[in-house]
Structures are given as C-alpha cells and as structure tokens.
Design a protein around this motif. Sequence first.
Motif, mmCIF file in Angstrom:
data_model
loop_
_atom_site.group_PDB
_atom_site.id
_atom_site.type_symbol
_atom_site.label_atom_id
_atom_site.label_comp_id
_atom_site.label_asym_id
_atom_site.label_seq_id
_atom_site.Cartn_x
_atom_site.Cartn_y
_atom_site.Cartn_z
ATOM 1 N N VAL A 1 0.826 -1.210 0.000
ATOM 2 C CA VAL A 1 0.000 0.000 0.000
ATOM 3 C C VAL A 1 0.862 1.262 0.000
ATOM 4 C CG1 VAL A 1 -1.603 1.375 1.396
ATOM 5 C CG2 VAL A 1 -2.009 -1.073 1.065
ATOM 6 N N THR A 2 1.929 1.231 0.790
ATOM 7 C CA THR A 2 2.769 2.430 0.932
ATOM 8 C C THR A 2 3.803 2.582 -0.163
ATOM 9 O OG1 THR A 2 4.264 1.198 2.395
ATOM 10 C CG2 THR A 2 2.468 2.440 3.433
ATOM 11 N N GLY A 3 3.906 1.593 -1.058
ATOM 12 C CA GLY A 3 4.840 1.700 -2.163
ATOM 13 C C GLY A 3 6.260 1.318 -1.824
ATOM 14 N N TYR A 4 6.455 0.657 -0.685
ATOM 15 C CA TYR A 4 7.799 0.259 -0.278
ATOM 16 C C TYR A 4 8.161 -1.158 -0.717
ATOM 17 C CZ TYR A 4 8.391 4.404 2.627
ATOM 18 O OH TYR A 4 8.529 5.704 3.063
ATOM 19 N N GLU A 5 7.283 -1.807 -1.433
ATOM 20 C CA GLU A 5 7.550 -3.192 -1.810
ATOM 21 C C GLU A 5 8.359 -3.256 -3.102
ATOM 22 O OE1 GLU A 5 5.520 -7.174 -0.959
ATOM 23 O OE2 GLU A 5 4.269 -6.170 -2.435
ATOM 24 N N THR A 6 9.615 -3.567 -2.946
ATOM 25 C CA THR A 6 10.491 -3.836 -4.087
ATOM 26 C C THR A 6 10.515 -5.344 -4.326
ATOM 27 O OG1 THR A 6 12.459 -4.114 -2.714
ATOM 28 C CG2 THR A 6 11.905 -1.867 -3.430
ATOM 29 N N LEU A 7 11.213 -5.739 -5.362
ATOM 30 C CA LEU A 7 11.322 -7.160 -5.660
ATOM 31 C C LEU A 7 11.898 -7.930 -4.483
ATOM 32 C CD1 LEU A 7 11.375 -9.649 -7.514
ATOM 33 C CD2 LEU A 7 13.563 -8.835 -8.412
ATOM 34 N N TRP A 8 12.925 -7.382 -3.857
ATOM 35 C CA TRP A 8 13.596 -8.125 -2.789
ATOM 36 C C TRP A 8 12.826 -8.056 -1.480
ATOM 37 C CZ3 TRP A 8 16.396 -11.602 -4.655
ATOM 38 C CH2 TRP A 8 17.065 -11.391 -5.861
ATOM 39 N N VAL A 9 12.083 -6.979 -1.260
ATOM 40 C CA VAL A 9 11.171 -6.948 -0.109
ATOM 41 C C VAL A 9 10.106 -8.025 -0.283
ATOM 42 C CG1 VAL A 9 9.366 -5.605 1.057
ATOM 43 C CG2 VAL A 9 11.546 -4.522 0.462
ATOM 44 N N PHE A 10 9.566 -8.122 -1.498
ATOM 45 C CA PHE A 10 8.582 -9.164 -1.800
ATOM 46 C C PHE A 10 9.182 -10.546 -1.569
ATOM 47 C CE2 PHE A 10 6.829 -12.291 -4.734
ATOM 48 C CZ PHE A 10 5.467 -12.182 -4.486
ATOM 49 N N ALA A 11 10.402 -10.763 -2.035
ATOM 50 C CA ALA A 11 11.047 -12.077 -1.911
ATOM 51 C C ALA A 11 11.224 -12.460 -0.445
ATOM 52 C CB ALA A 11 12.399 -12.070 -2.616
ATOM 53 N N VAL A 12 11.668 -11.499 0.381
ATOM 54 C CA VAL A 12 11.889 -11.784 1.800
ATOM 55 C C VAL A 12 10.579 -12.080 2.504
ATOM 56 C CG1 VAL A 12 12.620 -10.785 3.996
ATOM 57 C CG2 VAL A 12 14.037 -10.480 1.959
ATOM 58 N N LEU A 13 9.562 -11.235 2.270
ATOM 59 C CA LEU A 13 8.279 -11.424 2.953
ATOM 60 C C LEU A 13 7.570 -12.690 2.470
ATOM 61 C CD1 LEU A 13 6.971 -7.733 3.056
ATOM 62 C CD2 LEU A 13 7.914 -9.091 4.939
ATOM 63 N N GLN A 14 7.636 -12.949 1.171
ATOM 64 C CA GLN A 14 6.986 -14.150 0.653
ATOM 65 C C GLN A 14 7.696 -15.408 1.156
ATOM 66 O OE1 GLN A 14 4.170 -13.726 -1.025
ATOM 67 N NE2 GLN A 14 3.801 -15.927 -1.081
ATOM 68 N N SER A 15 9.005 -15.348 1.285
ATOM 69 C CA SER A 15 9.748 -16.470 1.853
ATOM 70 C C SER A 15 9.304 -16.726 3.286
ATOM 71 C CB SER A 15 11.252 -16.196 1.809
ATOM 72 O OG SER A 15 11.722 -16.114 0.479
ATOM 73 N N GLY A 16 9.104 -15.636 4.049
ATOM 74 C CA GLY A 16 8.629 -15.777 5.420
ATOM 75 C C GLY A 16 7.255 -16.404 5.488
ATOM 76 N N MET A 17 6.363 -16.005 4.574
ATOM 77 C CA MET A 17 5.015 -16.564 4.554
ATOM 78 C C MET A 17 5.026 -18.033 4.187
ATOM 79 S SD MET A 17 2.705 -13.526 2.919
ATOM 80 C CE MET A 17 1.216 -14.398 3.338
ATOM 81 N N MET A 18 5.829 -18.404 3.211
ATOM 82 C CA MET A 18 5.897 -19.807 2.813
ATOM 83 C C MET A 18 6.594 -20.659 3.882
ATOM 84 S SD MET A 18 4.203 -20.217 0.025
ATOM 85 C CE MET A 18 3.082 -19.003 0.777
ATOM 86 N N PHE A 19 7.488 -20.055 4.635
ATOM 87 C CA PHE A 19 8.092 -20.755 5.770
ATOM 88 C C PHE A 19 7.007 -21.092 6.789
ATOM 89 C CE2 PHE A 19 10.175 -20.939 9.911
ATOM 90 C CZ PHE A 19 11.252 -21.767 9.655
ATOM 91 N N CYS A 20 6.159 -20.119 7.093
ATOM 92 C CA CYS A 20 5.044 -20.356 8.015
ATOM 93 C C CYS A 20 4.059 -21.369 7.433
ATOM 94 C CB CYS A 20 4.326 -19.044 8.314
ATOM 95 S SG CYS A 20 5.302 -17.856 9.266
ATOM 96 N N PHE A 21 3.815 -21.291 6.130
ATOM 97 C CA PHE A 21 2.903 -22.241 5.487
ATOM 98 C C PHE A 21 3.401 -23.670 5.658
ATOM 99 C CE2 PHE A 21 1.887 -24.968 1.911
ATOM 100 C CZ PHE A 21 0.508 -24.874 1.841
#
Length: 423
Positions: free
Chosen positions: A316-336
Amino acid sequence: MSDPASASPSAATEAVPLHGMSFGVFVAFIASLMATNAMAIDSMLPALPGIGAALGIEAGNHVQLVVTAYLLGFGGAQIVYGTLSDRYGRRPVLIFGLVLYTVASIAAMFAPSFAVMMVARVLQGVGAAATRVLATSIVRDCYSGRQMARVMSLAFIVFLAVPILAPSIGQLILLFAPWRGIFGLLVLFGVVTLSWVLLKLPETLHPEDRTPISLAGIRHAAGTVLGNRVTVFYSLAMTMAMGCLFGFINSAQQIFADAFRAPHLFTTVFALIAFFMALSSLLNARIVGRLGMRRVSHTALLGFILVAVVHGIAAVTGYETLWVFAVLQSGMMFCFGLMASNFNAIAMEPVGHVAGTASSLIGFVSTVGGALLGFALGQHFDGTTLPLTVGFGVLGGAALVLVLIGERGRLFRSGQPSARAAD
C-alpha cells in the motif's frame, strides 16, 4: 489392515521382496511418484505467457486456468483412488493413472486451442492424483515402523527439491524449444515412470487386505469424518492456507514480469521462496515431537497473518520492491510449511479408524477448495502485489477463525481428549 511387516523385527526385511527392488531404487521410485504433481505445475510457470499468446488468450489472468484446471482434476480424483486401490490393487490403479497422465500430456503438448488445453490439463491432474494417493499406500504395503519412516523421509527430500528446481528446468527448456517442449518433458517423465511400474513393480497389496467397495461403508466413513468438529474445521483451515499457496503460484509469473519488470529473476526468486517452504517442512519434523502439532501450527498461523499484514502495508505504501517481496513471501511460505503438515495431521488424528476415506475427503476439500480460492485470488491481479497480499491476510484470518472454532476458542492447547496421545 494386517501387515506382516509389523509382526517381528525381521518382518520388514521379509517384506522387501514385495516391491522387488533394492532399497535405494525403491526410494527413487517413490520419490518419482511424489514428484509427478510438482513437475506438472511448477515446470510450466515460466511458459504461461507463451501458452496464452499461442492459444489466443488476450487477458493475462485467464492463462492462470492452465494451473487451476490441473489442480481441479488433481484434487477431485483423490476422492476415489484410495477406495479403488484397496479393492483392485495398487498396480492396476497406478498404471491407469500414469497412462492417463501421459496421454493427457501428449494432448496438451499438441493442443490447438485453449479449450483442448483445459480438458487435457484436467485429465492430466486426474491421472497425477493416482501417484499422490498410491505413493504412501505402496510404502505402507512394504514397510512399517522405522523402515517406513526412513523410506518416506528419503523420498521427501527429493520431493521438496522438485518445486525448487522445476521452474528452472522449464526455463531451460524454453531456451532451446517452444513451450510445448515442457509438455514433452512431462510425457517423457510419465513414460519413464510408467515403464518403471510395468517392469519393476509387482502388486504390493496383500490379497487378504483387499476390501470390497461398500456404499454403506463409504457413507458410514464419510459421516464419521464430516461429524468430527476438529477434522472439519482444520480441513477448512487447510483449504484457506492452500488458497494462499495456489494464489501465489497462479500470480507468480505475472508478478515478476508485470509488477517488478524482472521476468529474468523469476526462477531464481521462486526457487528461494520454495527453499524456505522446504526448510520449514524439515524443521517441523525435528521440533513437532517436542512442541506438539498445535503449538507449532498455531504459532505459524499467527506468524503467517503477521507477515501478510506487513506485506500488505509494504504494498500500500509503495515500499515493496522485488527483494522486499522475496523476503516477505519467503517468510510466509516458511510459516505455510509449518502449518500445512500439522493441520493435516490434526485433522486426521481423530478419524484414524477410517483413515483412507478421511485422507481422500481432506485431500479433495483442501485441494479443490484451495484451487478455487487461489484462482479467485489470482484473477484480481492488477499489475501490483496488493490484491495478492490482501488476499493472504483475508484467507489467513479466515483460517484463524476456523481453527478457533475447531478448538472451541483456545489456541496452543494439547488437543482434544482423543488426540492427546499423538499431540
């Protein structure tokens, strides 16, 4: 079900001739069965734009049906394979599934239209469902106890590697051949696995364990499953989690190509994200015995929701870069990864006396329901990651509500009275 392998310490050795292979070859065979599904999904993700262009699909979101159609066939067929294999044996049912998988892969490779592609993908999923259901059954026919756990653990290592490597394999094929070459690889994979079954695998189901198909028995078992509070609500929570996974798989290629303008990094970052999901599955095997299924999975669910909220804020705030996405998505899939196996085990624990029917119903509901939710999530892709991240939060929150209902409002407790011995 009686099993000679459980009769004495030497029985497991005596059971080995049932499959007629050396231990290492048998592990490789089971791993290939387990890898069939991931190969059919992940290897073609890099090719989705090419498939859409070749078959006249103008809307990028509609190409996601190539994944969803397969998942619907894969999930829907799971409900029947267990019962059929208990009646007619593992070998003929597995042969049928692999023949269908291979023929459907050929049809998809030469598909002249998107409609033909959809039919071929559904049938391909129906065929692959046999490998999903029967891999565990064949291992259980031949081994028990620690030997069974050893086979499954070794095969699972290979299984975890496939989602990491499959997109890169697909991308490599695209360097030398059109997208139809990926389906050619699946044809080859199906032929090799089918030949392995025909030449090396005898029937592993003991004659005395064949069970007739009884509609009354099926109704009773289904009623038992659907009448258990924990089983129903954890199955539905698992469906929410699967919706998140399939939503990501559906949208992944478009996110890298359209949202981040970095299609060349798709296979690398996808492999990184898949690695963290595999890592969490391996970690779960080490900690669940000490901490318990509920403590691990409930903590992971809360972590999943927290990361989803952070992910949404970044979008929403426009701070999501490719690598921010990669780190956060990795965290979510780790939890999954920490949630998925434990949710399934918790759902199965109270209905172990009808395990075959329970496994089929849970697999059917979570895969088909998750595929539909994931498709709905993917269809909201608008060139940004916002719809996906919001969807993660919504489905994660829904999973939490369902778990709370199943647990009567309490998290982290040891479990229902019938489940305490296992959790």
